[in-house]
Design a protein around this motif. Sequence first.
Motif, mmCIF file in Angstrom:
data_model
loop_
_atom_site.group_PDB
_atom_site.id
_atom_site.type_symbol
_atom_site.label_atom_id
_atom_site.label_comp_id
_atom_site.label_asym_id
_atom_site.label_seq_id
_atom_site.Cartn_x
_atom_site.Cartn_y
_atom_site.Cartn_z
ATOM 1 N N ILE A 78 0.851 -1.196 0.000
ATOM 2 C CA ILE A 78 0.000 0.000 0.000
ATOM 3 C C ILE A 78 0.891 1.253 0.000
ATOM 4 C CG2 ILE A 78 -1.700 1.324 1.346
ATOM 5 C CD1 ILE A 78 -2.940 -1.220 0.382
ATOM 6 N N LYS A 104 -6.314 -2.775 -5.138
ATOM 7 C CA LYS A 104 -6.348 -1.791 -4.062
ATOM 8 C C LYS A 104 -6.567 -0.391 -4.598
ATOM 9 C CE LYS A 104 -1.454 -3.062 -3.803
ATOM 10 N NZ LYS A 104 -1.595 -4.422 -4.332
ATOM 11 N N MET A 119 -8.638 -2.481 0.261
ATOM 12 C CA MET A 119 -8.032 -3.641 -0.395
ATOM 13 C C MET A 119 -9.099 -4.671 -0.660
ATOM 14 S SD MET A 119 -4.543 -4.702 1.484
ATOM 15 C CE MET A 119 -3.645 -5.760 0.363
#
Lengths: 258, 384
Positions: A78, A104, A119
């Motif tokens: 991320i 994501k 996600m």
Amino acid sequence: MKIMGIDSGSTTTKGVIFNGTHVTHTLIVPTSYNPKSTMENLQLALHKLSGDDEHIPVYTTGYGRDLLSSKKQSITEITCHGAGAAFLNADTTTVLDIGGQDSKVIQLDVKGNVIDFLMNDKCAAGTGRFIEVMMRTLHKDLLELDDLVTSHTPVKISSMCAVFAESEVISLLAKGIDPGDIALGVLDSICERSAHFVKRLNRDAPIFFSGGLAQSKSIKISLEKHLGVPVHTHEKAQLVGAIGAAVIGYRKLSASRL
Amino acid sequence: MSLRKNLPEIFDQFADARKNGFIAAKALKEQNIPMVGTFCTYMPQELPLAMGAVVVSLCATSDETIPEAEKELPRNLCPLIKSSYGFGKTDKCPYFYFSDIVVGETTCDGKKKMYEHMAEFKPVHVMQLPNTQQSEDAFTLWKNEIIRLKSLLEEKFNVEITETKIREAIVLKNFERRALKRFYGLGKLNPPAITGTDILKVLYGTTFKFDRKANIDEIEALTDRVLAAYEAGEKLERKPRILVTGCPIGGVTEKIVKAIEDNGGQVVFFENCMGAKAIEDLVDENEPDVYEALAKKYLSIGCSCMTPNPNRVALLDRSIDEYQVDGVIDVILQACHTYAIETISIKKFVNASKTIPYMSVETDYSTADIGQLNTRMAAFVEML
């Protein structure tokens, strides 16, 4: 100072070398049944490419991020995708990454820091795997996707589940429907799903689209249609996680050497 | 509790309370002491305590009996309900087995319909809990339901539950609440004195200790010990401070707390049922009408089955400031509609009014999602 970033994904392992301003070397290899050795081999290969004698510090990300024992640090995908997207396109505030087995959405502030994310990792629908499975059913290569769907009319794929969608594609083929129409239908279905996913976070800002599927022009066009906002991508969009890891690593090491 | 023990041992002692409580429960039954099983914090514990009964939480926390429950209940149902039902049905939970009566409430749809089936193999009483705290009628209904529960207990166990006894129970429970508040209030310390994992061990373990007075003393002694150690310099490393809210956690769902703390965060406050939600507010000891006092306290619990649910937000508002929280994690058990839907307003409140990050995670009683939880929590902590 040079930094290596390695993104160990479910389908491919990506590596880059970053010198503080530019990405100087890149490498993408398929992830083997042993992701750890894939990372080790990639690290060796990249090091050779760079022609350096000295060890290059490695920062890792992706599913296998903790496997490489010689890593300096691992960072989640991320944070890395956020940093990588902001590096490739400084105006980015929203990133959509469609990976091999997850997808994501990441929201960034103006400085490129992650401020929110979502996600999807529970279901193959909405991931690269969905298209991969459908293309295999159509007996086509993923790289042919753009050629296959150009000037076709999408058929509606109603199954959201990758397993059921595969049966649906098989029955469409049996009915004699053109594979190009089916492929465009598949592509439309994943883009529609991804657009809903993005809209849970994003409020109408342009999207930076990353991951392996970002290579495809037709997916970008379909995403724009469903999202109603411009979708930007980059020739290095598949490497965005590895680039992010290297960029963050560079910042961390520079800060610690001050 | 021996004060010579090390703190980690004391925390483990609380963690083992559920297991050790089985023997205690059996001993109580042999002395003919009634046991009342509950599934929710809305059950006014003071009533059973006033008749000398013990109260035990029957909420199951493992996926062991879910396949058995799914023979009858839908698959797409909250794992807490399925697992609790399964443990009851298969007689695998000694607390369920020893409970003379199960008292439930009409909280969420899943629980209230499950009780209908449970009543086929266990004495079950379901209290009609209003789904709002906002009207006079709702309050009156709840107060009458409390009085009805009292009469039912009196009749079933052939005892008299006097107001004096209820008052004593109120005072005792308030002492326990104060002790627990003082304990979890340790979470305010920055740098931290104890981990969230240890806070949860105590909050969870304490519900399986049946001697309330001894329990209060143990908690107070533990808090004193931690404070003394802290003042002597035993402090934990500063880390991003996380508040956990949402569905009940405990047992297998401790995986959430572990994922947060394994990935660089520190849980400083639990807003969930096991945590502050039902402990924070005391029962008014000066209220002349005991039933009114009980109704007021219990109806004010900020569960998502209430509509609207302002008390949850009020507690979050206060605790985010008091505990210097850096980020909020909202735990949603799969198929828990009320908490899942409420994530929207909680997120808005946390992001906009408190200007800190928020993330909701959906989970179940399996361990299949530990990898994903780790990635999410690590990414969340990296964001702070």
